[in-house]
Design a protein around this motif. Structure first.
Motif, PDB file in Angstrom:
ATOM      1  N   THR A   1      11.905 -26.510 -17.439  1.00 21.45           N
ATOM      2  CA  THR A   1      11.339 -26.048 -16.169  1.00 21.45           C
ATOM      3  C   THR A   1      11.816 -26.884 -14.983  1.00 21.45           C
ATOM      4  O   THR A   1      11.602 -26.505 -13.832  1.00 21.45           O
ATOM      5  CB  THR A   1       9.801 -26.068 -16.221  1.00 21.45           C
ATOM      6  OG1 THR A   1       9.350 -27.361 -16.644  1.00 21.45           O
ATOM      7  CG2 THR A   1       9.278 -25.031 -17.195  1.00 21.45           C
ATOM      8  N   LEU A   2      12.475 -28.024 -15.248  1.00 23.10           N
ATOM      9  CA  LEU A   2      13.063 -28.805 -14.170  1.00 23.10           C
ATOM     10  C   LEU A   2      14.298 -28.105 -13.582  1.00 23.10           C
ATOM     11  O   LEU A   2      14.786 -28.484 -12.525  1.00 23.10           O
ATOM     12  CB  LEU A   2      13.485 -30.188 -14.679  1.00 23.10           C
ATOM     13  CG  LEU A   2      12.378 -31.174 -15.058  1.00 23.10           C
ATOM     14  CD1 LEU A   2      12.971 -32.364 -15.795  1.00 23.10           C
ATOM     15  CD2 LEU A   2      11.624 -31.636 -13.819  1.00 23.10           C
ATOM     16  N   PHE A   3      14.777 -27.082 -14.290  1.00 22.63           N
ATOM     17  CA  PHE A   3      16.027 -26.425 -13.910  1.00 22.63           C
ATOM     18  C   PHE A   3      15.834 -24.921 -13.759  1.00 22.63           C
ATOM     19  O   PHE A   3      16.344 -24.141 -14.581  1.00 22.63           O
ATOM     20  CB  PHE A   3      17.108 -26.704 -14.960  1.00 22.63           C
ATOM     21  CG  PHE A   3      17.179 -28.141 -15.388  1.00 22.63           C
ATOM     22  CD1 PHE A   3      17.856 -29.071 -14.621  1.00 22.63           C
ATOM     23  CD2 PHE A   3      16.539 -28.568 -16.545  1.00 22.63           C
ATOM     24  CE1 PHE A   3      17.914 -30.401 -15.013  1.00 22.63           C
ATOM     25  CE2 PHE A   3      16.593 -29.893 -16.944  1.00 22.63           C
ATOM     26  CZ  PHE A   3      17.284 -30.816 -16.176  1.00 22.63           C
ATOM     27  N   PRO A   4      15.086 -24.474 -12.762  1.00 27.93           N
ATOM     28  CA  PRO A   4      14.793 -23.036 -12.635  1.00 27.93           C
ATOM     29  C   PRO A   4      16.028 -22.166 -12.517  1.00 27.93           C
ATOM     30  O   PRO A   4      16.070 -21.055 -13.047  1.00 27.93           O
ATOM     31  CB  PRO A   4      13.923 -22.959 -11.371  1.00 27.93           C
ATOM     32  CG  PRO A   4      14.220 -24.211 -10.612  1.00 27.93           C
ATOM     33  CD  PRO A   4      14.481 -25.255 -11.657  1.00 27.93           C
ATOM     34  N   SER A   5      17.067 -22.659 -11.851  1.00 26.04           N
ATOM     35  CA  SER A   5      18.269 -21.844 -11.668  1.00 26.04           C
ATOM     36  C   SER A   5      19.084 -21.711 -12.952  1.00 26.04           C
ATOM     37  O   SER A   5      19.929 -20.815 -13.077  1.00 26.04           O
ATOM     38  CB  SER A   5      19.144 -22.426 -10.553  1.00 26.04           C
ATOM     39  OG  SER A   5      19.501 -23.762 -10.852  1.00 26.04           O
ATOM     40  N   TYR A   6      18.850 -22.604 -13.908  1.00 25.67           N
ATOM     41  CA  TYR A   6      19.573 -22.554 -15.174  1.00 25.67           C
ATOM     42  C   TYR A   6      18.684 -22.096 -16.334  1.00 25.67           C
ATOM     43  O   TYR A   6      19.143 -22.073 -17.472  1.00 25.67           O
ATOM     44  CB  TYR A   6      20.123 -23.947 -15.535  1.00 25.67           C
ATOM     45  CG  TYR A   6      21.226 -24.461 -14.653  1.00 25.67           C
ATOM     46  CD1 TYR A   6      22.479 -23.847 -14.643  1.00 25.67           C
ATOM     47  CD2 TYR A   6      21.044 -25.579 -13.846  1.00 25.67           C
ATOM     48  CE1 TYR A   6      23.513 -24.340 -13.853  1.00 25.67           C
ATOM     49  CE2 TYR A   6      22.067 -26.075 -13.046  1.00 25.67           C
ATOM     50  CZ  TYR A   6      23.294 -25.451 -13.056  1.00 25.67           C
ATOM     51  OH  TYR A   6      24.311 -25.931 -12.272  1.00 25.67           O
ATOM     52  N   TYR A   7      17.421 -21.752 -16.049  1.00 27.76           N
ATOM     53  CA  TYR A   7      16.451 -21.576 -17.140  1.00 27.76           C
ATOM     54  C   TYR A   7      16.919 -20.544 -18.169  1.00 27.76           C
ATOM     55  O   TYR A   7      16.883 -20.796 -19.367  1.00 27.76           O
ATOM     56  CB  TYR A   7      15.080 -21.172 -16.582  1.00 27.76           C
ATOM     57  CG  TYR A   7      13.989 -21.212 -17.633  1.00 27.76           C
ATOM     58  CD1 TYR A   7      13.318 -22.406 -17.917  1.00 27.76           C
ATOM     59  CD2 TYR A   7      13.662 -20.087 -18.376  1.00 27.76           C
ATOM     60  CE1 TYR A   7      12.344 -22.463 -18.897  1.00 27.76           C
ATOM     61  CE2 TYR A   7      12.681 -20.129 -19.351  1.00 27.76           C
ATOM     62  CZ  TYR A   7      12.025 -21.319 -19.613  1.00 27.76           C
ATOM     63  OH  TYR A   7      11.056 -21.369 -20.594  1.00 27.76           O
ATOM     64  N   ARG A   8      17.345 -19.379 -17.701  1.00 24.17           N
ATOM     65  CA  ARG A   8      17.740 -18.334 -18.647  1.00 24.17           C
ATOM     66  C   ARG A   8      18.988 -18.736 -19.429  1.00 24.17           C
ATOM     67  O   ARG A   8      19.077 -18.495 -20.638  1.00 24.17           O
ATOM     68  CB  ARG A   8      17.964 -17.019 -17.905  1.00 24.17           C
ATOM     69  CG  ARG A   8      18.183 -15.831 -18.843  1.00 24.17           C
ATOM     70  CD  ARG A   8      17.846 -14.520 -18.177  1.00 24.17           C
ATOM     71  NE  ARG A   8      18.043 -13.390 -19.059  1.00 24.17           N
ATOM     72  CZ  ARG A   8      17.188 -13.027 -20.017  1.00 24.17           C
ATOM     73  NH1 ARG A   8      16.082 -13.714 -20.201  1.00 24.17           N
ATOM     74  NH2 ARG A   8      17.434 -11.979 -20.779  1.00 24.17           N
TER      75      ARG A   8
END
Length: 262
Positions: free
Chosen positions: A85-92
């Motif tokens: 969750t620290l990386f919303p732009s990479y989450y998927r």
């Protein structure tokens, strides 16, 4: 060999320790490995990768991995665990892909990555924005320098791995134990027992946990409405979303967002 599921979802945690043989395991955190002394063997899927002093590696969420240590010399390794969750732009992408080769040799490790690992390892308390910035620095180098492949190609036919991968790819849809069992060609009773034995929860609770991780990333890093976040992460109603969210975090999604903004 027993496969262990580890619950690591506390933002950032670090261990600087002497490595030992570690059996196959998986968890939701991104695991960053940096060898400071000696050497270790990192196993991912069915492959074994050698790491020497100064080498860096990363294991993505829910990828089966293990460690082996050979020889008698001193071995020390930094293990850094980063919540997705620290990386919303990479989450998927973190849920779907995995590096083809998880190890970067010392000569190719960027100094920024080393500095970020040492900063995150050394903190006890820090500015959350700085923590997130250093964590994102590591992942930015990972995605720009390491070729990716679909997690299904990592090389394991293990039911646990396939189940984790299935949920990671489909949690935003209306999935059920029966549908998942059919698509994985196993009995739903076998699948149900696997969740209980490995993850110590039932299928619904596991799926909701993955959905909550996605929802928290959206609450912290977007201005999407709570209703849209609820539907986007797969919950059938906002009422269910609020109930499940409060069971884990002891506050409502709206209250959680207010705390982040304050």
């Amino acid at each position: 060999m027993l496969l262990v599921y580890e619950n690591r979802n506390t933002g950032v945690s670090a261990e600087w320790k002497k490595p030992v043989h570690v059996p196959p395991h998986l968890h939701e955190a991104i695991e960053v490995v940096y060898v400071t002394d000696g050497e270790i063997e990192l196993g991912v899927g069915q492959e074994l990768f050698h790491m020497d002093e100064g080498d860096f590696a990363v294991v993505f969420p829910n990828v089966i991995h293990h460690y082996q240590v050979f020889g008698e010399k001193e071995n020390k390794v930094i293990f850094l665990y980063l919540e997705p969750t620290l990386f919303p732009s990479y989450y998927r992408e973190l849920q779907i892909y995995s590096p083809k080769n998880p190890v970067v040799k010392k000569e190719q490790v960027h100094p920024d990555v080393v500095n970020a690992i040492k900063y995150l390892t050394g903190i006890t308390e820090g500015d959350p924005r700085m923590i997130q910035a250093y964590a994102q620095m590591i992942l930015a180098h990972v995605f720009t320098t390491m070729p990716m492949m679909d997690k299904s190609a990592v090389g394991s036919d293990d039911l646990i791995y396939n189940a984790v991968e299935y949920v990671a790819k489909n949690f935003r849809e209306n999935i059920s134990l029966e549908k998942m069992a059919y698509e994985l060609c196993v009995s739903k009773y076998v699948l149900s027992r696997m969740f209980a034995k490995t993850f110590h929860c039932n299928f619904s609770k596991y799926v909701n946990g993955v959905r909550l991780n996605y929802a928290v990333a959206a609450l912290e890093n977007t201005m999407d409405s709570i209703t849209n976040i609820c539907l986007d992460c797969g919950f059938e109603s906002q009422r269910t979303f609020n109930r499940v969210f409060k069971e884990r975090y002891k506050i409502t999604p709206r209250e959680y967002r207010k705390r982040i903004i304050m």
